[in-house]
Design an enzyme around this catalytic site. Structure first.
Site, short mmCIF file in Angstrom:
data_model
loop_
_atom_site.label_atom_id
_atom_site.label_comp_id
_atom_site.label_asym_id
_atom_site.label_seq_id
_atom_site.Cartn_x
_atom_site.Cartn_y
_atom_site.Cartn_z
N ARG A 70 -9.15 38.46 65.87
CA ARG A 70 -8.91 37.87 64.54
C ARG A 70 -7.41 37.78 64.26
NH1 ARG A 70 -13.39 41.18 63.19
NH2 ARG A 70 -12.16 42.73 62.05
N HIS A 196 3.85 54.66 55.97
CA HIS A 196 4.59 55.85 55.57
C HIS A 196 4.45 56.16 54.10
CE1 HIS A 196 8.19 58.59 56.47
NE2 HIS A 196 7.13 59.03 57.10
N HIS A 231 16.58 51.33 53.34
CA HIS A 231 15.16 51.37 53.75
C HIS A 231 15.08 50.68 55.12
CE1 HIS A 231 10.90 51.58 53.45
NE2 HIS A 231 10.65 50.66 52.53
N MET A 266 24.04 55.36 58.97
CA MET A 266 22.70 54.78 59.05
C MET A 266 21.87 55.45 60.14
SD MET A 266 22.39 52.69 56.70
CE MET A 266 23.53 52.14 55.45
N PHE A 268 20.27 58.33 59.62
CA PHE A 268 20.21 59.79 59.40
C PHE A 268 19.77 60.07 57.97
CE2 PHE A 268 22.84 59.34 63.03
CZ PHE A 268 22.51 60.43 63.82
N HIS A 270 16.66 61.57 55.19
CA HIS A 270 15.39 61.01 54.71
C HIS A 270 15.05 61.63 53.37
CE1 HIS A 270 11.17 59.79 54.61
NE2 HIS A 270 11.55 58.84 55.46
N ARG A 279 8.71 61.12 63.62
CA ARG A 279 8.65 59.83 64.32
C ARG A 279 9.89 59.63 65.18
NH1 ARG A 279 8.55 56.19 59.17
NH2 ARG A 279 10.33 57.57 58.86
N ASP A 325 14.65 55.04 62.30
CA ASP A 325 15.48 53.87 62.60
C ASP A 325 16.51 54.15 63.68
OD1 ASP A 325 14.31 52.07 60.74
OD2 ASP A 325 15.22 53.25 59.15
N ARG A 350 4.63 47.11 59.43
CA ARG A 350 4.32 47.69 58.12
C ARG A 350 3.34 46.84 57.32
NH1 ARG A 350 6.92 51.82 55.36
NH2 ARG A 350 7.03 52.76 57.43
N ARG A 369 3.44 51.92 35.24
CA ARG A 369 4.40 51.62 34.19
C ARG A 369 5.01 52.94 33.73
NH1 ARG A 369 7.93 51.75 30.25
NH2 ARG A 369 8.04 49.91 28.92
N1 COA Z 1 24.95 60.02 56.04
C1 COA Z 1 25.81 60.81 55.37
N2 COA Z 1 25.44 61.56 54.35
C2 COA Z 1 24.15 61.52 53.96
C3 COA Z 1 23.21 60.74 54.62
C4 COA Z 1 23.65 59.96 55.70
N3 COA Z 1 22.81 59.19 56.37
N4 COA Z 1 22.01 60.90 54.04
C5 COA Z 1 22.18 61.76 53.04
N5 COA Z 1 23.47 62.15 52.99
C6 COA Z 1 24.08 63.08 52.08
C7 COA Z 1 24.10 62.49 50.67
O1 COA Z 1 25.24 61.68 50.47
C8 COA Z 1 24.09 63.73 49.85
O2 COA Z 1 25.38 64.29 49.87
P1 COA Z 1 26.01 64.95 48.56
O3 COA Z 1 25.07 66.07 48.19
O4 COA Z 1 27.35 65.39 49.00
O5 COA Z 1 26.02 63.84 47.53
C9 COA Z 1 23.20 64.67 50.64
O6 COA Z 1 23.25 64.21 51.99
C10 COA Z 1 21.76 64.68 50.17
O7 COA Z 1 21.18 63.40 50.31
P2 COA Z 1 20.20 62.79 49.20
O8 COA Z 1 21.03 62.09 48.20
O9 COA Z 1 19.29 63.82 48.68
O10 COA Z 1 19.38 61.73 50.03
P3 COA Z 1 18.32 60.74 49.39
O11 COA Z 1 17.01 61.39 49.51
O12 COA Z 1 18.69 60.25 48.04
O13 COA Z 1 18.49 59.51 50.36
C11 COA Z 1 18.36 58.21 52.27
C12 COA Z 1 17.74 59.35 51.49
C13 COA Z 1 17.43 57.85 53.43
C14 COA Z 1 18.50 56.98 51.37
C15 COA Z 1 19.73 58.64 52.81
O14 COA Z 1 19.57 59.74 53.67
C16 COA Z 1 20.46 57.52 53.50
O15 COA Z 1 21.12 56.71 52.83
N6 COA Z 1 20.36 57.44 54.86
C17 COA Z 1 20.97 56.35 55.59
C18 COA Z 1 20.11 55.10 55.52
C19 COA Z 1 18.87 55.23 56.39
O16 COA Z 1 18.95 55.63 57.52
N7 COA Z 1 17.76 54.78 55.82
C20 COA Z 1 16.49 54.81 56.50
C21 COA Z 1 15.59 55.81 55.87
S1 COA Z 1 14.10 56.02 56.80
#
Ligand code: COA
Length: 390
Positions: A70, A196, A231, A266, A268, A270, A279, A325, A350, A369
């Site tokens: 399908r 996810h 994301h 990028m 790193f 989550h 994963r 990623d 996805r 909402r």
């Molecule tokens: N590189 C550098 N520093 C990072 C980081 C990264 N990839 N991810 C988190 N941090 C830092 C934040 O800046 C924060 O620092 P601070 O306390 O000095 O401000 C600390 O780690 C805590 O992070 P937090 O804000 O709680 O993360 P979040 O839950 O809001 O954001 C992501 C999660 C995924 C958006 C974030 O880790 C990120 O931007 N990663 C890179 C993009 C990425 O790979 N996205 C795919 C996700 S599957």
């Protein structure tokens, strides 16, 4: 405003908030789709995972065969208006993001299908109709992606191969012979990307669905959300960053610059996995296996050394582990795919998770909402335009 602390009842970015319930996926302990451990599911195929997500149980061989047919049929019978529309867009804006092309294609597919959503409440029959739309979308979005890639490379769109989805999509996107090791590695990325829980794009899809809108509208919104670099867009940025670093001796100074400028690295970190993303661990093994394959260019080995160094430094200096990623971008690069299709491949995978959530939301709906915490001006008196001084 961003730096001020939250009030006790507000959570920026909804961090830590449980915003609904689902039977599709859980992240408790490890990642599970419908109760099955992701480490076990990678032994099967993407189609098996997609069936599980959409229909709730693992398929028998006959069910899997029918399901795969399908999806293939949907990929082979993209309405002609979609390639026509994409051809015009490819001519007008060939540099546009491939994500934009997919978002437009899904939106146009909804309009062509005159999809105005199911009658609420959703009964068993309507559920089946929605699941059929979901299956079609998986095949259609894969075909739309391959069509866009052909069109933007001045090729006449080829027909969809009679193969499992991973092998078919890889062969359409890259061309040439696909080895079984390559098809398997690609298939694994699709399984890992399939679902996810309440990530940003899925939540966007559920929010749109909660208003009573149709599946195509929900998925169009989800594609928009996935495009962002925090994301789905992260997998493309991972490879761009590795290219920007260029050589092993540049890793340390490059990272120091990023961190000093408070830029995220990028691939790193989550929102949910603070101890590492299961994963990423699973795919790292696949990535290593693929790079070790005979004939893999030396440039890939060098890129891996550079990636290993950055990974070590991120752990040492920030205590951060990679997310999916990080290895996915390197697997796609090793498979010879252009960066511009990395996030769109994520869309194809996805689509199974998004649509499973859309059907689930339709079946147990309450309008999404939330409230906001007001941080604006205090109440003030309105003055007529003529009374305001310039
Ligand atoms: N590189 C550098 N520093 C990072 C980081 C990264 N990839 N991810 C988190 N941090 C830092 C934040 O800046 C924060 O620092 P601070 O306390 O000095 O401000 C600390 O780690 C805590 O992070 P937090 O804000 O709680 O993360 P979040 O839950 O809001 O954001 C992501 C999660 C995924 C958006 C974030 O880790 C990120 O931007 N990663 C890179 C993009 C990425 O790979 N996205 C795919 C996700 S599957």
């Amino acid at each position: 405003m961003a730096s001020t602390p939250d009030s006790p009842s507000t959570s920026r970015g909804l961090a830590g908030v449980t915003a609904g319930r689902t039977a599709i996926c859980s992240l408790e302990g490890t990642l599970r789709y419908r109760g099955y451990d992701i480490a076990d599911l990678v032994a099967g195929s993407f189609e098996e995972t997609a069936y599980l997500l959409l229909r709730g149980s693992l398929p028998t061989a006959t069910e899997l065969d029918a399901f795969s047919n399908r999806i293939r049929k949907a990929a082979r019978s993209l309405p002609p208006l979609i390639p026509e529309l994409l051809a015009r867009l490819a001519k007008a804006a060939p540099q546009a993001s491939t994500m934009d092309a997919l978002r437009t294609a899904v939106s146009a597919l909804g309009q062509l299908a005159v999809d105005n959503g199911p009658q609420m409440p959703v009964d068993q029959l309507a559920r089946e109709t929605q699941t059929t739309i979901a299956e079609q979308l998986i095949g259609q979005v894969a075909a739309a992606l391959a069509t866009w890639v052909d069109l933007t490379n001045d090729r006449t769109p080829a027909s969809w191969p009679e193969q499992p989805l991973a092998a078919a999509l890889l062969s359409r996107l890259r061309g040439g012979a696909i080895s079984s090791a390559e098809a398997e590695a690609f298939d694994t990325t699709l399984i890992l990307y399939a679902e996810h829980e309440f990530n940003a794009s899925t939540f966007a899809a559920r929010t749109v669905t909660s208003t009573g809108a149709d599946m195509h509208s929900a998925v169009t919104a989800a594609i928009g959300a996935l495009k962002g670099p925090l994301h789905g867009g992260a997998n493309e940025k991972v490879l761009q960053q590795l290219g920007e670093i260029g050589s092993l001796d540049r890793v340390e100074p490059w990272l120091a610059e990023q961190l000093a400028a408070r830029r995220v690295v990028m691939g790193f970190g989550h929102r949910v996995y603070k101890q590492g993303d299961v994963r990423a661990v699973l795919l790292a093994d696949v990535c290593r296996g693929l790079i070790r394959t005979d004939g893999m260019a030396e440039s890939h080995q060098q890129l891996e050394q550079l990636a290993d160094r950055l990974e070590g430094l991120m752990l040492e200096q920030k205590g951060l582990k990679p997310n999916l990623d990080w290895p996915a971008a390197r697997v796609y690069h090793a498979l010879g795919l252009p960066i511009s299709v990395f996030t769109p491949i994520f869309v194809v995978a996805r689509m199974s998770g998004w649509t499973a959530h859309v059907v689930e939301q339709m079946g147990d709906n309450r309008l999404i909402r939330p409230l906001s915490e007001y941080r604006g001006a205090a109440p003030r008196a309105y003055s007529m335009l003529a009374e305001r001084s310039t």
